[in-house]
Design a protein around this motif. Structure first.
Motif, PDB file in Angstrom:
ATOM      1  N   PRO A 170      11.967  -0.893  -3.326  1.00 42.35           N
ATOM      2  CA  PRO A 170      11.212  -2.135  -3.113  1.00 42.35           C
ATOM      3  C   PRO A 170       9.897  -2.147  -3.894  1.00 42.35           C
ATOM      4  O   PRO A 170       9.295  -1.103  -4.140  1.00 42.35           O
ATOM      5  N   TYR A 171       9.472  -3.353  -4.251  1.00 43.91           N
ATOM      6  CA  TYR A 171       8.207  -3.579  -4.948  1.00 43.91           C
ATOM      7  C   TYR A 171       7.353  -4.555  -4.150  1.00 43.91           C
ATOM      8  O   TYR A 171       7.883  -5.477  -3.518  1.00 43.91           O
ATOM      9  N   ALA A 172       6.057  -4.378  -4.225  1.00 45.88           N
ATOM     10  CA  ALA A 172       5.135  -5.432  -3.815  1.00 45.88           C
ATOM     11  C   ALA A 172       4.946  -6.347  -5.019  1.00 45.88           C
ATOM     12  O   ALA A 172       4.677  -5.879  -6.128  1.00 45.88           O
ATOM     13  N   PRO A 188       2.751  -0.322   2.753  1.00 41.80           N
ATOM     14  CA  PRO A 188       2.706  -1.469   3.659  1.00 41.80           C
ATOM     15  C   PRO A 188       1.400  -1.544   4.439  1.00 41.80           C
ATOM     16  O   PRO A 188       0.905  -2.641   4.724  1.00 41.80           O
ATOM     17  N   PHE A 208      12.568  -6.627   4.961  1.00 41.60           N
ATOM     18  CA  PHE A 208      11.196  -6.584   4.461  1.00 41.60           C
ATOM     19  C   PHE A 208      10.196  -6.324   5.596  1.00 41.60           C
ATOM     20  O   PHE A 208       9.258  -5.545   5.444  1.00 41.60           O
ATOM     21  N   SER A 242       4.276 -10.686  -1.983  1.00 40.13           N
ATOM     22  CA  SER A 242       5.613 -10.679  -1.405  1.00 40.13           C
ATOM     23  C   SER A 242       6.251  -9.332  -1.684  1.00 40.13           C
ATOM     24  O   SER A 242       5.624  -8.432  -2.279  1.00 40.13           O
ATOM     25  N   ILE A 243       7.482  -9.169  -1.235  1.00 36.61           N
ATOM     26  CA  ILE A 243       8.226  -7.929  -1.448  1.00 36.61           C
ATOM     27  C   ILE A 243       9.604  -8.282  -1.976  1.00 36.61           C
ATOM     28  O   ILE A 243      10.224  -9.249  -1.516  1.00 36.61           O
ATOM     29  N   ASN A 245      13.273  -6.364  -4.185  1.00 36.20           N
ATOM     30  CA  ASN A 245      13.919  -5.181  -4.748  1.00 36.20           C
ATOM     31  C   ASN A 245      14.404  -5.397  -6.171  1.00 36.20           C
ATOM     32  O   ASN A 245      14.798  -4.453  -6.849  1.00 36.20           O
ATOM     33  N   TYR A 261       4.369  -6.072 -10.412  1.00 32.82           N
ATOM     34  CA  TYR A 261       5.357  -5.475  -9.523  1.00 32.82           C
ATOM     35  C   TYR A 261       4.950  -4.018  -9.296  1.00 32.82           C
ATOM     36  O   TYR A 261       5.100  -3.163 -10.169  1.00 32.82           O
ATOM     37  N   LEU A 264       6.414   0.246  -3.811  1.00 31.36           N
ATOM     38  CA  LEU A 264       5.992   0.488  -2.434  1.00 31.36           C
ATOM     39  C   LEU A 264       6.195   1.961  -2.092  1.00 31.36           C
ATOM     40  O   LEU A 264       7.207   2.565  -2.460  1.00 31.36           O
TER      41      LEU A 264
END
Length: 317
Positions: A170-172, A188, A208, A242-243, A245, A261, A264
């Motif tokens: 996952p990416y922020a 997070p 998420f 946002s989050i 993948n 990007y 996380l």
């Protein structure tokens, strides 16, 4: 006694029965509403009984007889589809209809490329694509409107098979001007005090949000959207992070704003991208060909995200 109905009419019957609306069935099978309405009327006339109760402004509901007809129509359509599989098995060819679903969140990034290279390799396949959320994908596989689907390993039911293709961290997703955008990674806990734009799709949203519940904090949800492009534009305009993948090829939002990007860290489970199939679907030679094609073209992931090995140079997204 000769049959006076067609498999196409049965397909429309099943679509209306499951959707409860001619308009929704029209979208599902990509046929005009008048054509579907005419097919239903012809079936009712042929069999001499009402299949639906029509309520003004409330759609259609199946009669008791209609429910039995829809269930039997599903059996007939399933058996008819096996004729294509039998012919392909006998002739050794890959051809005929193939209905492929794809999760909404990454359909625009993944599916068109795979479809292009697959139909180039197998030009006799009649390829149809459907963008759906996770729940709709499960329904489509169970009612045989989808042969298989590209999705994540989100709550895959026991009666469906998942074939993993790649692991996606996952990416922020942050606007370029965000206070955290310069970091090499973000947790997070660090995001929790900032406004969030939640990609609010069934099961995806729960995934998420689980990053925050795992550490006992609540995100500050400022906006919700079911559309990936809208999410990116909201983030680009500074309405929140946002989050996701999937990392798109471009680091710009659809309206031209620069995005960052940032990976996380912490107790965040990566997502596995793969194929979801109903039981017995792999018996179809055409389905097996698409599974093999995906295995060959969706490569091992890299830290930047998923890659596709297609004709031409490779690119990260």
């Amino acid at each position: 006694m000769p049959l006076r109905f067609t498999l196409r009419q049965l397909e429309y019957l099943v679509a209306v029965g499951e959707c409860g609306s001619i308009a929704l069935a029209s979208e599902r099978v990509n046929v005009s509403s008048p054509s579907i309405s005419a097919a239903i009327s012809q079936l009712e006339q042929e069999f001499g009984l009402p299949l639906f109760v029509r309520r003004h402004a409330q759609g259609l509901s199946l009669t008791q007889g209609g429910k039995q007809f829809v269930e039997q129509a599903k059996v007939v359509l399933s058996q008819a589809a096996r004729l294509n599989d039998l012919a392909n098995s006998i002739t050794g060819k890959v051809r005929g209809p193939l209905n492929v679903g794809c999760l909404l969140t990454f359909a625009q990034v993944v599916l068109p490329q795979l479809r292009r290279s697959f139909v180039d390799a197998w030009p006799e396949v009649d390829f149809h694509q459907f963008e759906r959320n996770q729940s709709e994908i499960f329904d489509g596989l169970r009612n045989a409107t989808l042969d298989l689907a590209l999705s994540y390993d989100l709550n895959i039911p026991a009666d469906l098979e998942f074939v993993a293709l790649a692991t996606l961290p996952p990416y922020a997703v942050l606007p370029d001007t965000h206070e955290l955008a310069h970091l090499a990674a973000v947790s997070p806990a660090e995001l929790a005090d900032y406004p969030m734009v939640l990609l609010d799709l069934p099961l995806s949203a729960e995934y998420f949000l689980s990053f925050f519940t795992e550490i006992g904090v609540r995100p500050q949800i400022a906006e919700r959207t079911r559309d990936m492009a809208v999410m990116q534009s909201l983030v680009g305009q500074g309405f929140g992070y946002s989050i996701a993948n999937i990392r798109p090829w471009s680091d710009n939002s659809p309206d031209g704003r620069r995005l960052r990007y940032v990976p996380l860290t912490g107790p965040v489970r990566p997502m596995r991208l793969g194929l979801v199939l109903s039981e017995g679907a792999s018996a179809s030679q055409t389905v097996r060909a698409f599974v093999d094609h995906c295995r060959a073209n969706v490569s091992a992931e890299r830290a930047a995200g998923l890659r596709l090995r297609l004709d031409g140079p490779q690119r990260d997204f």
